[in-house]
Design a protein around this motif. Structure first.
Motif, PDB file in Angstrom:
ATOM      1  N   VAL A 270     -30.211  24.148 -47.524  1.00 17.10           N
ATOM      2  CA  VAL A 270     -29.456  23.276 -48.683  1.00 17.10           C
ATOM      3  C   VAL A 270     -30.221  22.325 -47.790  1.00 17.10           C
ATOM      4  O   VAL A 270     -30.867  22.219 -46.591  1.00 17.10           O
ATOM      5  N   LEU A 271     -30.428  21.665 -48.954  1.00 18.38           N
ATOM      6  CA  LEU A 271     -32.109  20.377 -48.730  1.00 18.38           C
ATOM      7  C   LEU A 271     -30.955  18.913 -48.440  1.00 18.38           C
ATOM      8  O   LEU A 271     -29.891  18.888 -49.749  1.00 18.38           O
ATOM      9  N   GLY A 272     -31.413  18.831 -47.693  1.00 21.18           N
ATOM     10  CA  GLY A 272     -29.966  17.512 -47.087  1.00 21.18           C
ATOM     11  C   GLY A 272     -29.542  17.518 -46.105  1.00 21.18           C
ATOM     12  O   GLY A 272     -28.454  17.873 -46.366  1.00 21.18           O
TER      13      GLY A 272
ATOM     14  N   ALA B 188     -23.293  23.381 -45.593  1.00 19.74           N
ATOM     15  CA  ALA B 188     -23.767  23.984 -44.727  1.00 19.74           C
ATOM     16  C   ALA B 188     -22.467  25.159 -43.606  1.00 19.74           C
ATOM     17  O   ALA B 188     -22.267  26.164 -43.569  1.00 19.74           O
ATOM     18  N   ARG B 189     -21.878  24.452 -43.612  1.00 19.65           N
ATOM     19  CA  ARG B 189     -20.480  24.648 -42.826  1.00 19.65           C
ATOM     20  C   ARG B 189     -19.614  25.556 -43.819  1.00 19.65           C
ATOM     21  O   ARG B 189     -19.193  26.997 -43.248  1.00 19.65           O
ATOM     22  N   LEU B 190     -19.623  25.246 -44.551  1.00 21.01           N
ATOM     23  CA  LEU B 190     -18.704  26.792 -45.683  1.00 21.01           C
ATOM     24  C   LEU B 190     -19.841  27.558 -45.692  1.00 21.01           C
ATOM     25  O   LEU B 190     -18.985  28.205 -46.022  1.00 21.01           O
TER      26      LEU B 190
ATOM     27  N   GLY C 243     -20.235  33.349 -44.563  1.00 25.74           N
ATOM     28  CA  GLY C 243     -20.822  34.820 -43.615  1.00 25.74           C
ATOM     29  C   GLY C 243     -21.852  34.784 -44.605  1.00 25.74           C
ATOM     30  O   GLY C 243     -23.027  35.886 -44.264  1.00 25.74           O
ATOM     31  N   ARG C 244     -22.588  33.921 -44.619  1.00 28.47           N
ATOM     32  CA  ARG C 244     -24.527  33.782 -45.650  1.00 28.47           C
ATOM     33  C   ARG C 244     -24.603  32.471 -44.280  1.00 28.47           C
ATOM     34  O   ARG C 244     -24.783  32.836 -43.399  1.00 28.47           O
ATOM     35  N   ASP C 245     -26.658  32.927 -44.053  1.00 31.57           N
ATOM     36  CA  ASP C 245     -27.436  33.154 -43.066  1.00 31.57           C
ATOM     37  C   ASP C 245     -27.815  31.963 -43.802  1.00 31.57           C
ATOM     38  O   ASP C 245     -28.868  31.704 -45.053  1.00 31.57           O
ATOM     39  N   VAL C 246     -28.160  30.286 -42.866  1.00 35.57           N
ATOM     40  CA  VAL C 246     -28.137  29.184 -43.727  1.00 35.57           C
ATOM     41  C   VAL C 246     -29.249  28.672 -42.941  1.00 35.57           C
ATOM     42  O   VAL C 246     -28.769  27.964 -41.701  1.00 35.57           O
TER      43      VAL C 246
ATOM     44  N   ALA D 145     -25.488  26.571 -38.612  1.00 36.20           N
ATOM     45  CA  ALA D 145     -27.246  26.433 -39.344  1.00 36.20           C
ATOM     46  C   ALA D 145     -28.501  26.868 -38.848  1.00 36.20           C
ATOM     47  O   ALA D 145     -28.725  26.265 -37.475  1.00 36.20           O
ATOM     48  N   ARG D 146     -29.367  27.118 -39.116  1.00 39.33           N
ATOM     49  CA  ARG D 146     -30.792  26.621 -38.912  1.00 39.33           C
ATOM     50  C   ARG D 146     -31.358  25.526 -39.330  1.00 39.33           C
ATOM     51  O   ARG D 146     -30.784  25.478 -40.536  1.00 39.33           O
TER      52      ARG D 146
END
Ligand SMILES: [Zn+2]
Ligand SMILES: [Zn+2]
Length: 310
Positions: free
Chosen positions: A151-153, A162-164, A169-172, A190-191
């Motif tokens: 996610v850019l921004g 990012a939370r969604l 279950g994605r690596d964000v 997220a990272r």
């Protein structure tokens, strides 16, 4: 009643105005602000209509007729145009916009109202509007087969997206230059980084031409890029033809939301899956709205909460 009224670009006045007319009157308990409100104040906006105009589109309150707690959705799709008939009401050609949350009362068609789940505060409920747009943005990439996403921004929209994605279950990975926002992204699971490398799924959540370009630059071969942030009207963006063609990038826009996505957002906020308190900033009255919207955005990403009777 008192209302924040736009009289032209940069000209916001808090005035005593007549009670609005409309199907249902709602007493505003909380109206949250976002970057769109900043744009509306500075430059006007295509959905504002002729000046003087009311604004505020993230609004929660109490129906005067029934006493029910409601989120006032900011739009009602026509149901009859080609996109509506095709199941894409968010790009309705004849949308009725419901603006005017920065006021003591707002009038709305009944079709714009959503019951607020028990236990969810008004300020949290108001955030269902931007969160619904994020639910929609993530749904635009439903077909992307990617276990990780960027996610850019790291503004409030970027953090919600990012939370969604984390909940899916994605690596964000969230990219933002503000350390406070990177810390918020990490708190959302997220990272966080200062610069992006390549990713198979990229969401742009800034709304500036250079960010659209950067999102495409961060796309791995075959990636999907979802452009969520609206750039100022009339802006052109130059994109590199090489990766669009040879790497078969899927670049798509995401705009607004459907009624069902608003209800889904309310559920996510009520359950705590999306922690709205982590995105809530100071609560202000109408008189402080203009100065607050003109202030440059620094530090962490939080939404102003307007209590019109303060
Ligand atoms: Zn908004
Ligand atoms: Zn329509």
């Amino acid at each position: 009643m008192r209302a924040a009224v736009l009289h032209g670009p940069g000209d916001l006045r808090v005035e005593d105005v007549d009670e609005p007319a409309g199907d249902v009157l709602v007493r505003v308990e909380a109206a949250t602000a976002c970057g769109t409100d900043v744009k509306m104040l500075r430059h006007g906006h295509r959905v504002l209509g002729p000046y003087p105009s009311r604004f505020g589109h993230e609004t929660a309150g109490v129906r005067l007729d029934t006493g029910e707690r409601v989120l006032v959705g900011d739009s009602v799709a026509c149901g009859a145009c080609a996109p509506c008939r095709g199941g894409r009401p968010q790009i309705c050609r004849a949308m009725t916009w419901v603006l005017g949350g920065f006021a003591e009362l707002i009038a709305a068609p009944a079709a714009a109202l959503h019951p607020i789940p028990d236990g969810l505060d008004f300020a949290g409920a108001a955030m269902a509007e931007p969160l619904a747009a994020c639910v929609h943005a993530v749904a635009r990439a439903r077909d992307a087969d990617a276990s990780e996403a960027a996610v850019l921004g790291g503004g409030t929209m970027g953090l919600m997206i990012a939370r969604l994605l984390v909940l899916e279950g994605r690596d964000v990975t969230v990219c933002d230059r503000h350390p406070e926002r990177r810390a918020q992204a990490e708190a959302f699971g997220a990272r966080a980084v200062e610069a992006l490398d390549e990713h198979p799924l990229v969401f742009e959540a800034v709304g500036r031409p250079e960010a659209w370009r950067a999102a495409v630059d961060a796309a791995a071969p075959g990636a999907t890029v979802v452009l969520v942030g609206g750039c100022p009207g009339g802006t052109d963006v130059a994109l590199p033809t090489g990766p669009l063609h040879y790497d078969e990038l899927d670049v798509r826009g995401a705009f607004h939301h459907s009624r069902a996505e608003v209800d889904r957002a309310l559920e996510l906020l009520a359950s705590g899956a999306v922690d709205w308190r982590a995105l809530a900033g100071e609560t202000i009255g109408l008189d402080d709205l203009g100065p607050a919207l003109r202030r440059p955005a620094v530090g962490d990403a939080r939404k102003l909460v307007v209590d019109p009777r303060r």
